[in-house]
Structures are given as C-alpha cells and as structure tokens.
Design a protein around this motif. Structure first.
Motif, PDB file in Angstrom:
ATOM      1  N   SER A   1      53.306   5.602 -60.868  1.00 12.12           N
ATOM      2  CA  SER A   1      52.470   6.793 -60.719  1.00 12.12           C
ATOM      3  C   SER A   1      51.078   6.414 -60.241  1.00 12.12           C
TER       4      SER A   1
ATOM      5  N   ALA B   1      38.921  18.944 -54.696  1.00 15.85           N
ATOM      6  CA  ALA B   1      38.626  18.623 -53.299  1.00 15.85           C
ATOM      7  C   ALA B   1      38.976  19.797 -52.401  1.00 15.85           C
TER       8      ALA B   1
ATOM      9  N   THR C   1      40.314   6.443 -62.276  1.00 16.08           N
ATOM     10  CA  THR C   1      41.282   5.343 -62.334  1.00 16.08           C
ATOM     11  C   THR C   1      40.823   4.255 -63.287  1.00 16.08           C
TER      12      THR C   1
ATOM     13  N   ASN D   1      44.892  12.787 -61.891  1.00 10.12           N
ATOM     14  CA  ASN D   1      44.238  12.948 -60.604  1.00 10.12           C
ATOM     15  C   ASN D   1      44.460  14.311 -59.971  1.00 10.12           C
ATOM     16  N   ALA D   2      45.404  15.085 -60.520  1.00  9.47           N
ATOM     17  CA  ALA D   2      45.709  16.391 -59.927  1.00  9.47           C
ATOM     18  C   ALA D   2      44.467  17.274 -59.898  1.00  9.47           C
TER      19      ALA D   2
ATOM     20  N   LEU E   1      41.363  16.383 -59.601  1.00  7.15           N
ATOM     21  CA  LEU E   1      40.445  15.994 -58.522  1.00  7.15           C
ATOM     22  C   LEU E   1      40.937  16.500 -57.171  1.00  7.15           C
ATOM     23  N   MET E   2      42.269  16.493 -56.979  1.00  6.71           N
ATOM     24  CA  MET E   2      42.798  17.007 -55.705  1.00  6.71           C
ATOM     25  C   MET E   2      42.489  18.486 -55.548  1.00  6.71           C
TER      26      MET E   2
ATOM     27  N   LEU F   1      47.149   8.553 -66.330  1.00  8.85           N
ATOM     28  CA  LEU F   1      47.377   7.989 -64.996  1.00  8.85           C
ATOM     29  C   LEU F   1      48.311   8.866 -64.189  1.00  8.85           C
ATOM     30  N   SER F   2      49.323   9.454 -64.853  1.00  9.32           N
ATOM     31  CA  SER F   2      50.323  10.161 -64.045  1.00  9.32           C
ATOM     32  C   SER F   2      49.982  11.617 -63.789  1.00  9.32           C
TER      33      SER F   2
ATOM     34  N   LEU G   1      49.952   8.736 -69.531  1.00 11.16           N
ATOM     35  CA  LEU G   1      49.978  10.165 -69.196  1.00 11.16           C
ATOM     36  C   LEU G   1      48.781  10.529 -68.325  1.00 11.16           C
TER      37      LEU G   1
ATOM     38  N   VAL H   1      44.147  12.969 -49.584  1.00 11.61           N
ATOM     39  CA  VAL H   1      43.567  14.311 -49.749  1.00 11.61           C
ATOM     40  C   VAL H   1      42.055  14.255 -49.555  1.00 11.61           C
TER      41      VAL H   1
ATOM     42  N   CYS I   1      40.162  16.286 -46.629  1.00 10.87           N
ATOM     43  CA  CYS I   1      39.191  17.341 -46.936  1.00 10.87           C
ATOM     44  C   CYS I   1      37.802  16.981 -46.436  1.00 10.87           C
TER      45      CYS I   1
ATOM     46  N   LEU J   1      37.952   1.273 -51.503  1.00 17.45           N
ATOM     47  CA  LEU J   1      38.409   1.771 -52.802  1.00 17.45           C
ATOM     48  C   LEU J   1      39.917   1.643 -52.934  1.00 17.45           C
TER      49      LEU J   1
ATOM     50  N   LEU K   1      45.723  10.755 -53.449  1.00 22.78           N
ATOM     51  CA  LEU K   1      44.348  11.213 -53.623  1.00 22.78           C
ATOM     52  C   LEU K   1      43.473  10.707 -52.479  1.00 22.78           C
TER      53      LEU K   1
ATOM     54  N   ASP L   1      41.051   0.160 -56.324  1.00 18.39           N
ATOM     55  CA  ASP L   1      41.635   1.007 -57.355  1.00 18.39           C
ATOM     56  C   ASP L   1      43.153   1.014 -57.320  1.00 18.39           C
TER      57      ASP L   1
ATOM     58  N   ALA M   1      36.619   9.793 -58.385  1.00 15.80           N
ATOM     59  CA  ALA M   1      37.997   9.312 -58.300  1.00 15.80           C
ATOM     60  C   ALA M   1      38.086   7.891 -58.826  1.00 15.80           C
ATOM     61  N   SER M   2      37.079   7.082 -58.467  1.00 18.50           N
ATOM     62  CA  SER M   2      37.077   5.701 -58.928  1.00 18.50           C
ATOM     63  C   SER M   2      36.915   5.637 -60.446  1.00 18.50           C
TER      64      SER M   2
ATOM     65  N   TRP N   1      49.779   8.333 -56.985  1.00 22.95           N
ATOM     66  CA  TRP N   1      48.648   9.262 -57.115  1.00 22.95           C
ATOM     67  C   TRP N   1      47.424   8.761 -56.391  1.00 22.95           C
TER      68      TRP N   1
END
Lengths: 88, 127, 92
Positions: free
Chosen positions: C69, A74, A37, A67-68, A70-71, A63-64, A61, C80, C84, C37, C77, C41, A33-34, C73
């Motif tokens: 965003s 998870a 970003t 991350n989906a 990664l979710m 950035l927006s 794009l 989430v 989890c 983080l 995240l 971040d 995740a880090s 996000w």
C-alpha cells in the motif's frame, strides 16, 4: 533502534520547516504529503521498538488509507483555483 | 475475468490484514468480496495483465537503480516528454501504466490525454 | 547476520530520506521536488519496511500489506499532485 528513531525525527523536521516557511500552496501540499508518510513510518518503527503490534496495526492502516484525504484536498484546491476562489 | 481478478485482490487484502485462516474468517472474507459492488466487465486481455505484473516486478530494482543514479550524478535539467499509449488499453491497464511510469524516480506522468498520449515530466543528467 | 542486514536496510532508507527531503527546502519547481520525494518517501520507506520485515518475520502479512500500500499510494499521490499543480502553473 533509538538512534534510528532520532534520525527519523530529524528528517521529519525538514518538511515541517518547509510547510511553515513556504506560502505557495503546492509546495505546502508537497511538505504535508512527506509529513504523512514519515509519521506513519515512525509509528511502524516505534511499534517494533516497543514490541507492541497493536501500534503497528494502526500504522499499517494509516499507510493504506491516510493519503486519500490529501488527494481529495489536492482536487479541491485545483477546482477552487480554476473557479478563481483562491489566489495563490 | 476482471471480476475474478478483483475478488482475488479483495481476498488477498483481507487475509493479509487479518492474517487468520479460520473457517469463519474465510467465510466472512468471501462474503464481503462478493457483496461489494463490481464494475461492469470489459473484455480484458489476460496476456496484457500478465505482462504488466511482470513489468511491475522488474520495476522495483530499476527504480532503486535510477534512484542511485540520481543520487550519484547531479540531475539538474527538467524536460517534458510525450509517450504514446499502447493501443487497446482498458482503464485498469492505463492506470497500471501510469503507476509504472511514475514509480521510477526519473519520470512522472503529468496527464493522460484522451487522444492517446501520456504527458511526462522527467529529470535529466546535465552534461 | 540477519540483524546486520536489517539495520543496513534501515540505514539505507534513512540516507534516502535525508537525500530526498533536503531539496524540499530549496527553491526548485514543485515537479522537480516531486522527483526527489519519490526517491525518499517511496523507495526509502520501502527499504525501511524491508528491514523491519527481516527483524520481525512473524508479522509478515501486515508488513507485506504495508509495503504494497505504501508503494501504490505514494506513487498515485505523486501523480495526483503533479496533475493538479501542473494545470495551475500554465494552461496549454
């Protein structure tokens, strides 16, 4: 500006090292995740440095929507964990 | 009411992304915002929404302040808390509550329990 | 003046980045690392984008979109990941 890019690269090395070193799955996810970003922030800064806004649009794009994935990952790991498919 | 809010949100994102206010672009944006499916409206309370948006604006400086606090003084202790959910919250408002709590660096929502509690993890300053 | 302010904001963001990312290598719990983080971040990157915004105000619509965003996000995240990974460690 160049110095900022170099410092950002150095900061990016830390989560990459962590993802390589730690075998615990959630610590790895945290590192990923880090990384996500930090790389998209680097894209934005590079686009300003080169004064090329086409690169910047790509950064925004990522950035927006980036991350989906990664979710979702998870949630998949959590499910397979509960079902006993994966042993951490 | 929620329908208007969601259409407004979609239009804002569209205009920020394209940054083009020509007639054709406005027509495309409005058409897309209307066509994308909406969720069924549940009578929301406008006053609550205004308050939450105000709280979000306040939350940004608060988050920076907490970040500086964590950086200057060591926060080594971890703790679990439970916080009550305010009554009559719609799912959208609960989402914004979770966003607000998680946005500040000292607290993270772990889970929302159906009987009306947030489970929160926080770091605390060690004495 | 504006230039100095924008460099200042970016350097503050870089300090946040290093401070928040270094604990990642340590042996703390996942949740503790998530707190640091979220400093680096979310807040660090937000101040960097604010610095970029001062540098090229002509591209404000996209940068504002990036700012919003990024905040949403990264926070979601974080939630989430906390949700989890917590069930994973002990069931209550």
């Amino acid at each position: 500006m160049n110095g900022i890019i170099i410092a950002m690269l150095l900061a990016l090395l830390i989560p990459i090292y962590e993802a390589y070193r730690d075998s615990h799955i959630w610590q790895k996810m945290l590192a990923f995740a880090s990384i996500a970003t930090k790389t998209s922030m680097m894209i934005l800064v590079v686009s300003v440095l080169r004064d090329d806004w086409m690169i910047g649009v790509v950064g925004v794009l990522i950035l927006s929507v980036g991350n989906a994935a990664l979710m979702l990952l998870a949630h998949v790991i959590k499910r397979s964990d509960e079902a006993g498919v994966y042993e951490p | 009411m929620t329908v208007y809010l969601s259409i407004l949100l979609r239009l804002i994102i569209w205009f920020l992304l394209t940054s083009d206010l020509s007639l054709v672009n406005i027509i495309i944006g409005v058409a897309i915002a209307l066509i994308i499916p909406h969720e069924a409206a549940r009578l929301p309370i406008l006053k609550d929404w205004i308050r939450v948006f105000w709280e979000i604006i306040i939350a940004v400086p608060v988050a920076y302040f907490e970040a500086l606090e964590i950086m200057i003084f060591p926060h080594k202790k971890e703790a679990f808390l439970r916080r009550r959910v305010r009554p009559n919250r719609t799912p959208g408002l609960i989402f914004l509550d979770i966003f607000l709590i998680t946005f500040t660096p000292k607290t993270i929502v772990l889970s929302y329990q159906e009987d009306g509690w947030y489970k929160i993890h926080s770091v605390e300053r060690d004495k | 003046m504006i230039d100095g302010l924008s460099y200042g904001l970016m350097i503050v963001g870089l300090i946040f980045w290093f401070w928040g990312t270094l604990p990642l290598v340590g042996d703390r719990s996942v949740l503790f690392k998530l707190h640091s983080l979220s400093v680096s971040d979310t807040l660090g990157s937000m101040s960097m984008i604010a610095g970029l915004l001062l540098k090229i105000p002509r591209e404000w619509p996209l940068l504002i979109l990036a700012l919003i965003s990024l905040a949403i996000w990264n926070t979601v995240l974080g939630y989430v990941l906390a949700y989890c990974s917590y069930r994973d460690e002990d069931d209550d």
